[in-house]
Design a protein around this motif. Structure first.
Motif, short mmCIF file in Angstrom:
data_model
loop_
_atom_site.label_atom_id
_atom_site.label_comp_id
_atom_site.label_asym_id
_atom_site.label_seq_id
_atom_site.Cartn_x
_atom_site.Cartn_y
_atom_site.Cartn_z
N VAL A 195 -10.53 -15.40 -5.80
CA VAL A 195 -11.30 -14.59 -6.96
C VAL A 195 -11.94 -13.43 -6.29
CG1 VAL A 195 -13.23 -14.93 -8.59
CG2 VAL A 195 -11.95 -16.98 -7.73
N LYS A 196 -11.31 -12.33 -7.21
CA LYS A 196 -11.94 -11.07 -6.59
C LYS A 196 -11.95 -10.09 -8.04
CE LYS A 196 -8.22 -10.55 -3.32
NZ LYS A 196 -7.19 -9.94 -2.53
N LYS A 237 0.77 -1.34 0.11
CA LYS A 237 -0.12 -0.01 -0.02
C LYS A 237 0.99 1.39 0.14
CE LYS A 237 -3.85 -2.57 0.82
NZ LYS A 237 -3.67 -3.93 -0.01
N THR A 275 -7.38 -2.97 -0.65
CA THR A 275 -6.99 -1.69 -1.00
C THR A 275 -8.11 -0.67 -1.25
OG1 THR A 275 -5.87 -2.97 -2.40
CG2 THR A 275 -6.01 -0.68 -3.33
N ASP A 333 -0.08 -15.07 -6.59
CA ASP A 333 -1.04 -14.11 -7.29
C ASP A 333 -1.68 -14.58 -8.48
OD1 ASP A 333 -2.58 -11.96 -7.82
OD2 ASP A 333 -1.09 -10.62 -6.56
N ASN A 335 0.03 -4.48 -7.45
CA ASN A 335 1.27 -4.99 -7.27
C ASN A 335 0.91 -6.45 -6.67
OD1 ASN A 335 1.54 -4.42 -4.38
ND2 ASN A 335 1.90 -2.22 -5.19
N LEU A 336 1.80 -7.23 -6.73
CA LEU A 336 1.51 -8.76 -6.68
C LEU A 336 1.79 -9.28 -5.24
CD1 LEU A 336 2.88 -10.08 -10.11
CD2 LEU A 336 0.63 -8.91 -9.59
N TYR A 337 0.97 -10.18 -4.86
CA TYR A 337 1.37 -10.87 -3.56
C TYR A 337 2.85 -11.16 -3.32
CZ TYR A 337 -3.74 -12.25 -3.24
OH TYR A 337 -5.07 -12.25 -3.06
N THR A 348 -10.33 -3.49 -4.93
CA THR A 348 -10.64 -4.63 -3.98
C THR A 348 -10.41 -4.37 -2.62
OG1 THR A 348 -8.42 -5.05 -4.56
CG2 THR A 348 -9.79 -6.00 -6.07
N GLY A 349 -11.07 -5.32 -1.91
CA GLY A 349 -10.93 -5.56 -0.50
C GLY A 349 -10.07 -4.47 0.28
N1 LIG Z 1 -7.89 -13.34 -7.44
C1 LIG Z 1 -8.11 -12.30 -7.76
O1 LIG Z 1 -9.19 -12.15 -8.54
C2 LIG Z 1 -7.03 -11.20 -7.51
N2 LIG Z 1 -7.41 -9.94 -7.98
C3 LIG Z 1 -6.45 -9.01 -7.44
N3 LIG Z 1 -5.54 -9.94 -6.60
C4 LIG Z 1 -4.70 -9.40 -5.71
O2 LIG Z 1 -5.02 -8.79 -4.37
C5 LIG Z 1 -4.18 -8.06 -4.03
C6 LIG Z 1 -5.11 -7.01 -3.51
O3 LIG Z 1 -5.99 -7.46 -2.70
P1 LIG Z 1 -6.55 -6.42 -1.47
O4 LIG Z 1 -7.10 -5.12 -2.09
O5 LIG Z 1 -7.70 -7.34 -0.86
O6 LIG Z 1 -5.34 -6.05 -0.50
C7 LIG Z 1 -3.32 -7.51 -5.09
O7 LIG Z 1 -2.03 -8.02 -4.66
C8 LIG Z 1 -3.85 -8.20 -6.64
O8 LIG Z 1 -2.71 -8.44 -7.19
C9 LIG Z 1 -6.31 -11.22 -6.64
N4 LIG Z 1 -5.60 -12.32 -5.85
C10 LIG Z 1 -4.89 -12.99 -6.41
O9 LIG Z 1 -5.11 -14.04 -7.18
#
Ligand SMILES: NC(=O)c1ncn([C@@H]2O[C@H](COP(=O)(O)O)[C@@H](O)[C@H]2O)c1NC=O
Length: 518
Positions: A68-69, A17, A40, A128, A106-108, A37-38
């Motif tokens: 799945v988001k 973040k 973020t 991710d 940015n990725l996990y 998403t969530g």
């Molecule tokens: N599955 C999904 O549909 C999905 N979409 C986005 N993400 C990841 O979720 C993360 C952000 O999630 P959040 O906003 O909940 O912290 C990001 O690192 C993003 O790359 C996903 N998570 C993993 O695959």
């Protein structure tokens, strides 16, 4: 006419973040709708920014613990529509999908999770899936979509938002960075996964191996001035990650020589210094302290030490710096420098002063050597408990060495590993006194070592990086006054070599390990 594509809608989904709120504020100030998403979305909302939750767009809840988001046609059609095609715009309208002009993801932290020692299941959860899908979609459609994959890019994105949008060139560059990012991510996952397979052999040399590097610097030129060159890093510690404190830019040859010097100095537990020219040591020694080690290493071949590259495995003291300052030196690398030492060295305009990790325990398990059409991968050459420890050596000829001679043999054996094959190293008092390097036969290496010892072969000990195929090489060493020899053994003519030593009353040990260095 401005080449800038305005941004009206952004999809924001970041694990890290950092800088998120500042970017969100700039997006809102530019009138951009944020879909997120969530956590973020929660971070942005907590900062008082208007956010559309991704579920409101997909009409589908985030589910399966976040697996799945964003994986939904309402998201991916919005990212991938080719905005230059009326048919795509029309389809979006028919399907009720609104397009995005920016994706921020940015990725996990997969590699970080692996590095933390997490178990298999935890690592799997940190792969991710949705993030790379969005990033690759946005990068493919960079003609209309700006993709950000790193908080370091937010500054230029904020400037672009304030200027009315991103340019085509900017989006292309960001897309290239995005594909590099997902490629590196996938290689890390594939490489780790290969190592998880149950087949033992697969753990080191699996069906796939991969690594990715990021450019750290353009070099002035390569090995020769007509060759272009650059430095790429893999993010691990080592020479490529060294910090330069002083001096001109490092050249390609500086890097290769400094790498050889660092490797040589790291082979010793005691204070040690290696002085390298063209990847071979022209001096290598251990000492009571680092200045002593340097003085002894320099004395091995003070002519060749001119323009050399020096590695020390201990902090450089003022006493060592005074000695180094008297000789033209290209590079010095060490774990640290006393303040006074640094001041002394910095008086020399041209010396490159590097601080590098000098921890022997670190280092890759395997090493790669490109050949035309492929790459050779081997386990890195480490000292072996059985073979490199003098306690495991076999006495082949002469009397068992006294403690002092054995210490010199042990030093010579370790130091010899730093010399390109065929390698013969003469040593006395914890210092090399004559080195025969890189010859195409071992007898010439013996001759060279004796010649370069300038009379110091008398009473010295010798190490050979591999067995003597004939007795001619050892005979040269014996005739020059060498008192003890250590070598791996294993030639079909070992007996002739041993007999030559026996006759001369010279001690000879067999290690049964070999350290070729090409
Ligand atoms: N599955 C999904 O549909 C999905 N979409 C986005 N993400 C990841 O979720 C993360 C952000 O999630 P959040 O906003 O909940 O912290 C990001 O690192 C993003 O790359 C996903 N998570 C993993 O695959």
């Amino acid at each position: 006419m401005s080449d800038r594509t305005p941004i009206t809608r952004a999809l924001v989904s970041t694990y890290d973040k950092t800088g998120l709120v500042e970017l969100g504020q700039a997006l809102v100030a530019a009138g951009v709708e944020i879909v997120s998403t969530g956590s973020t979305a929660a971070t942005l909302a907590d900062a008082g920014l208007p956010v559309t939750p991704v579920e409101d767009v997909t009409g589908f809840p985030e589910c399966l613990d976040g697996r799945v988001k964003t994986l939904h046609p309402h998201i991916h059609a919005g990212i991938l529509a080719n905005r230059s095609l009326d048919a795509h715009d029309q389809q979006l309208a028919e399907l009720g999908v609104k397009p995005f002009e920016m994706v921020v993801t940015n990725l996990y932290p997969f590699s970080e999770t692996v590095a933390s020692g997490a178990g298999f299941d935890d690592c799997i959860e940190k792969i991710d899936i949705g993030g790379p899908s969005m990033v690759r979609a946005a990068a493919k459609n960079h003609a209309s979509v700006t993709v950000l994959t790193d908080p370091a890019q937010y500054g230029e994105a904020i400037e672009a938002l304030q200027a009315g949008g991103t340019t085509t060139a900017q989006r292309r560059r960001l897309a290239a960075q995005a594909f590099a990012h997902t490629a590196a991510y996938d290689v890390a996952v594939a490489d780790w996964f290969q190592g998880q397979l149950e087949d033992d052999a697969a753990s080191l040399f699996g069906e796939f191996t991969g690594a990715t590097w990021t450019k750290a610097a353009d070099l002035r030129y390569g090995e020769n001035s007509h060759q272009a060159a650059a430095l790429y890093v893999d993010g691990s510690i080592g020479l490529a990650g060294a910090q330069q404190l002083h001096g001109k830019e490092m050249s390609y040859n500086n890097y290769t020589d400094t790498d050889a010097a660092r490797r040589a100095a790291l082979d010793f537990d005691e204070p040690a210094v290696a002085i390298i020219k063209h990847a071979n040591p022209c001096g290598i020694a251990v000492g009571t302290d680092i200045a002593d080690a340097h003085a002894k290493a320099h004395a091995c071949d003070s002519t060749s030490a001119f323009g050399g590259v020096i590695a020390a495995n201990r902090e450089v003291t003022a006493a060592m710096a005074e000695q180094v300052a008297e000789v033209f030196t290209e590079v010095i690398v060490a774990p640290s420098y006393q303040a006074e030492a640094l001041e002394i060295l910095q008086r020399k305009k041209n010396i490159r002063i590097l601080v590098a990790d000098m921890n022997r325990a670190e280092g890759p398990a395997t090493e790669l050597k490109p050949i035309s059409g492929g790459v050779l991968v081997q386990e890195a050459d480490h000292f072996q408990a059985d073979g490199d420890d003098p306690a495991t050596w076999e006495l082949l000829a002469g009397e068992a060495a006294d403690a002092e001679t054995l210490a010199d043999l042990a030093f010579a054996w370790r130091a010899c590993r730093a010399v390109k094959s065929n390698a013969i190293l003469l040593a006395n008092g914890g210092a090399a006194v004559g080195i025969g390097m890189g010859q195409v036969n071992r007898v010439d290496s013996c001759r060279l070592a004796v010649e370069r010892s300038d009379g110091r072969a008398q009473g010295a000990v010798a190490a050979s990086d591999a067995f003597f195929p004939f007795a001619d090489g050892p005979q040269i060493l014996i005739d020059a006054g060498v008192r003890a020899i250590v070598q791996p053994g294993g030639s079909i003519r070992d007996e002739e070599t041993i007999e030559a030593c026996r006759k001369a009353g010279v001690t000879m040990y067999r290690t049964r390990t070999r350290h070729f260095f090409h």
